[in-house]
Scaffold this motif. Structure first.
Motif, PDB file in Angstrom:
ATOM      1  N   ARG A  45       0.849  -1.190   0.000  1.00  0.00           N
ATOM      2  CA  ARG A  45       0.000   0.000   0.000  1.00  0.00           C
ATOM      3  C   ARG A  45       0.881   1.235   0.000  1.00  0.00           C
ATOM      4  O   ARG A  45       1.837   1.313   0.780  1.00  0.00           O
ATOM      5  N   ASP A  46       0.551   2.178  -0.868  1.00  0.00           N
ATOM      6  CA  ASP A  46       1.159   3.495  -0.852  1.00  0.00           C
ATOM      7  C   ASP A  46       0.615   4.157   0.424  1.00  0.00           C
ATOM      8  O   ASP A  46      -0.604   4.151   0.647  1.00  0.00           O
ATOM      9  N   TRP A  47       1.514   4.703   1.255  1.00  0.00           N
ATOM     10  CA  TRP A  47       1.090   5.059   2.616  1.00  0.00           C
ATOM     11  C   TRP A  47       1.890   6.290   3.051  1.00  0.00           C
ATOM     12  O   TRP A  47       2.910   6.189   3.730  1.00  0.00           O
ATOM     13  N   HIS A  48       1.381   7.449   2.621  1.00  0.00           N
ATOM     14  CA  HIS A  48       2.159   8.674   2.792  1.00  0.00           C
ATOM     15  C   HIS A  48       1.739   9.487   4.013  1.00  0.00           C
ATOM     16  O   HIS A  48       0.555   9.513   4.364  1.00  0.00           O
ATOM     17  N   PRO A  49       2.724  10.193   4.605  1.00  0.00           N
ATOM     18  CA  PRO A  49       2.349  11.182   5.628  1.00  0.00           C
ATOM     19  C   PRO A  49       1.648  12.360   4.942  1.00  0.00           C
ATOM     20  O   PRO A  49       1.744  12.516   3.729  1.00  0.00           O
ATOM     21  N   ILE A  53       7.576  15.386   0.307  1.00  0.00           N
ATOM     22  CA  ILE A  53       8.082  15.953  -0.949  1.00  0.00           C
ATOM     23  C   ILE A  53       7.427  15.255  -2.151  1.00  0.00           C
ATOM     24  O   ILE A  53       7.376  15.803  -3.234  1.00  0.00           O
ATOM     25  N   HIS A  54       6.930  14.058  -1.929  1.00  0.00           N
ATOM     26  CA  HIS A  54       6.202  13.299  -2.960  1.00  0.00           C
ATOM     27  C   HIS A  54       5.041  14.134  -3.527  1.00  0.00           C
ATOM     28  O   HIS A  54       4.715  14.039  -4.705  1.00  0.00           O
ATOM     29  N   PHE A  55       4.439  14.963  -2.681  1.00  0.00           N
ATOM     30  CA  PHE A  55       3.272  15.745  -3.115  1.00  0.00           C
ATOM     31  C   PHE A  55       3.660  17.019  -3.863  1.00  0.00           C
ATOM     32  O   PHE A  55       2.796  17.814  -4.226  1.00  0.00           O
ATOM     33  N   VAL A  60      -2.171  15.143  -3.730  1.00  0.00           N
ATOM     34  CA  VAL A  60      -2.171  14.425  -2.452  1.00  0.00           C
ATOM     35  C   VAL A  60      -3.003  13.148  -2.594  1.00  0.00           C
ATOM     36  O   VAL A  60      -4.139  13.181  -3.069  1.00  0.00           O
ATOM     37  N   HIS A  61      -2.409  12.020  -2.241  1.00  0.00           N
ATOM     38  CA  HIS A  61      -3.080  10.718  -2.391  1.00  0.00           C
ATOM     39  C   HIS A  61      -2.562   9.756  -1.330  1.00  0.00           C
ATOM     40  O   HIS A  61      -1.454   9.919  -0.812  1.00  0.00           O
ATOM     41  N   CYS A  62      -3.340   8.746  -1.054  1.00  0.00           N
ATOM     42  CA  CYS A  62      -2.936   7.649  -0.163  1.00  0.00           C
ATOM     43  C   CYS A  62      -2.270   8.143   1.128  1.00  0.00           C
ATOM     44  O   CYS A  62      -1.218   7.634   1.542  1.00  0.00           O
TER      45      CYS A  62
HETATM   46 ZN    ZN Z   1       2.401   7.860  -3.892  1.00  0.00          ZN
END
Ligand code: ZN
Ligand code: VGL
Length: 179
Positions: A45-49, A53-55, A60-62
């Motif tokens: 599972r993609d599981w981001h805070p 920096i990914h965003f 914004v997702h997962c």
């Molecule tokens: Zn992601």
């Protein structure tokens, strides 16, 4: 021994989600059917805070524990023996399931004598591709089942490029499973 790795079949990557792969939900019944052929079934599972920096690259997702980060409701999760969470830091993308931080996927598979890894899920050009390339690097005989993957189509042609890159690096692409 062979295992099935289901990559990121989460609400946000399905139609209606924040980063939907067109037709992403169509892989769900295919994956549910595939499950009966495998004894070892794991999922990432993609599981981001909330802040990462990914965003800067992606909507914004997962976000951890959100509805978008939940598995698609029709995915047969009772057959999934272990879930691997990735992208959990705020400075990394964590595209590959082998970057999971709750548990080490490479060790998990080695301990269970897995030689053949079959990969399905979302999205073809990012997390499926990076997971497949890491699997090869880890010495696994790696298959991607094309009827059970979908791309996000962020950039035209990336999906085709990803398939070629996987193939050039030793990933076996299967149209269907069983053949
Ligand atoms: Zn992601
Ligand atoms: C993914 C883009 C951003 C994926 C995850 O699951 O393929 N793609 N985060």
């Amino acid at each position: 021994m062979k295992a099935l790795l289901i990559v990121d079949v989460q609400n946000d990557f399905c139609p209606g989600g924040a980063l939907a792969a067109p037709g992403g939900d169509k892989v769900v019944p295919v994956i549910n059917r595939l499950m009966e052929h495998f004894d070892i079934i794991v999922a990432s599972r993609d599981w981001h805070p909330k802040e990462s920096i990914h965003f800067k690259k992606w909507p914004v997702h997962c976000v951890e524990n959100s509805h978008g980060a939940a598995f698609h409701p029709d995915l047969n999760t009772k057959n999934i023996q272990q879930v691997f969470l990735k992208g959990t830091g705020n400075r990394d993308d964590g595209y590959s399931a082998f970057e999971a931080t709750n548990l080490n996927l490479e060790e998990y598979l080695k301990q269970r004598n897995i030689v053949d890894l079959y990969i399905v899920g979302l999205a073809t050009e990012y997390c499926v591709k990076e997971s497949a390339l890491d699997a090869v690097r880890n010495g696994l005989h790696t298959f991607v089942i094309k009827e059970a993957i979908q791309g996000v189509h962020q950039h035209e042609g990336d999906e085709e490029k990803a398939l070629k890159e996987m193939e050039l690096n030793g990933v076996e692409l299967l149209e269907h499973y069983p053949a």
